[in-house]
Design an enzyme around this catalytic site. Structure first.
Site, short mmCIF file in Angstrom:
data_model
loop_
_atom_site.label_atom_id
_atom_site.label_comp_id
_atom_site.label_asym_id
_atom_site.label_seq_id
_atom_site.Cartn_x
_atom_site.Cartn_y
_atom_site.Cartn_z
N LYS A 159 0.89 -1.16 0.00
CA LYS A 159 0.00 0.00 0.00
C LYS A 159 0.93 1.21 0.00
O LYS A 159 1.22 1.80 1.04
CB LYS A 159 -0.94 -0.03 1.21
CG LYS A 159 -2.20 0.80 1.00
CD LYS A 159 -3.21 0.54 2.11
CE LYS A 159 -4.39 1.49 2.02
NZ LYS A 159 -5.38 1.12 1.01
C1 LIG Z 1 -6.38 0.41 0.56
C2 LIG Z 1 -6.68 -0.09 -0.80
C3 LIG Z 1 -7.69 -1.01 -1.05
C4 LIG Z 1 -8.63 -1.50 0.01
O1 LIG Z 1 -7.97 -2.31 0.92
P1 LIG Z 1 -8.63 -2.66 2.32
O2 LIG Z 1 -7.60 -3.48 3.00
O3 LIG Z 1 -9.85 -3.43 2.05
O4 LIG Z 1 -8.92 -1.38 3.00
C5 LIG Z 1 -7.82 -1.50 -2.34
N1 LIG Z 1 -7.02 -1.07 -3.32
C6 LIG Z 1 -6.04 -0.19 -3.13
C7 LIG Z 1 -5.19 0.23 -4.26
C8 LIG Z 1 -5.84 0.34 -1.87
O5 LIG Z 1 -4.87 1.23 -1.67
#
Ligand SMILES: *Cc1c(COP(=O)(O)O)cnc(C)c1O
Length: 305
Positions: A159
């Site tokens: 992330k």
């Molecule tokens: C944060 C995010 C998500 C969602 O992830 P969760 O863990 O469900 O909050 C999906 N795609 C991307 C690119 C993200 O940055």
């Protein structure tokens, strides 16, 4: 945004307005940073952070992937987030927590290892990411002209701040074209994910969501799969092509911020009945029951502050 009282920065709680950085911070120039998005909900027993440990663990894993040495353990960061929610004395139903790490001031140039690592936990009150209306009526989704970067040239499982240029371009395009959100295909043309949420569709009573080959490993996607299986709904994880989207019975997005948001239209084509479908509604209401502490079966995912 709604300012809160205090932010945790490098081990200390400081006033919101004092959480600042130098303009020559490395990450501002070269884009290497990692974030989380975690939520706390106001339950009958006070605030509870949803899947806290999973989010904190992913922050540290994203940082390992991108070579950022966060000098704190999962336990330390979990405890600090609990205190953060307490100290801010929130009152609303929805609190968003943004843990992140970035490279600070001290060195320039692409080689980043000399730059200091700054670790921050911030939280503020933030309601439905795609709008209250979107949660009820569904949103309009546009397939983006930009693809999600191939895993041969990016770190899609992190992330990472850097991945958000791609998401921003897709989001802008969707909004400018009159939609609410973009859906990115991977470099092979299969559905990857939305700009910050995972994608699900329903066909013939089955839930279908892509593998995370070219997407973040979404915690909410995992949650929805577990919930659906517990409800006796069959879940398939397989690739989805564009034309299949156009014949879906239902579709929705999942994410910590997006929660469970129905999709009523993709590329100007009506999905199902053009409103929140029955399976989507069931999953959405179960999700809200879980995060608000109304479903004891999943209470182990809640950390009460
Ligand atoms: C944060 C995010 C998500 C969602 O992830 P969760 O863990 O469900 O909050 C999906 N795609 C991307 C690119 C993200 O940055």
């Amino acid at each position: 945004m709604d300012a809160a009282k205090t932010i945790w920065m490098n081990g200390k709680f400081i006033p919101w307005d004092d959480a600042k950085t130098h303009v020559l911070s490395h990450t501002i120039h070269y884009g290497n940073g990692v974030i989380e998005g975690t939520k706390a909900y106001k339950t009958d027993k006070g605030y509870a952070i949803f899947r806290l440990n999973d989010h904190t663990k992913r922050l540290l894993e994203s940082a390992r992937m991108t070579l950022i040495d966060i000098p704190y353990t999962v336990e330390e960061l979990n405890q600090a987030q609990i205190e953060l929610v307490r100290k801010n004395e929130f009152t609303g139903d929805n609190v968003y927590i943004r843990p992140f790490a970035f490279l600070g001031y001290g060195v320039m140039g692409v080689h980043h290892k000399g730059a200091p690592v700054e670790t921050v936990l911030a939280a503020w009150e933030w309601g439905a990411y795609l709008g209250e209306e979107g949660l009820k009526r569904g949103i309009r989704l546009k397939i983006s002209s930009i693809n999600r970067a191939a895993n041969t040239s990016s770190m899609g499982k992190a992330k990472a701040t850097a991945n958000y240029l791609n998401s921003q371009m897709a989001k802008y395009e969707a909004i400018e074209c009159g939609y609410d959100e973009g859906l990115l295909l991977d470099d092979q043309g299969y559905v990857a994910e939305a700009t910050g949420a995972a994608f699900f569709m329903v066909r013939e009573g089955k839930l279908i969501t892509p593998p995370s080959d070219n997407a973040l490993e979404s915690i909410t996607q995992k949650m929805v799969i577990e919930m659906a299986e517990d409800m006796g709904i069959e879940v398939l994880r397989r690739r989805i092509t564009r034309e299949e989207l156009y014949i879906a019975d239902e579709a929705f997005l999942t994410g910590t911020a997006a929660e469970v948001t129905p999709v009523r239209d993709i590329d100007g084509r009506i999905v199902g009945e053009g409103s929140r479908g029955p399976i989507t509604e069931k999953i959405q209401s179960t999700y809200f029951d879980i995060v608000f502490g109304r479903n004891p079966k999943y209470n182990h995912y809640l950390t009460y502050v």
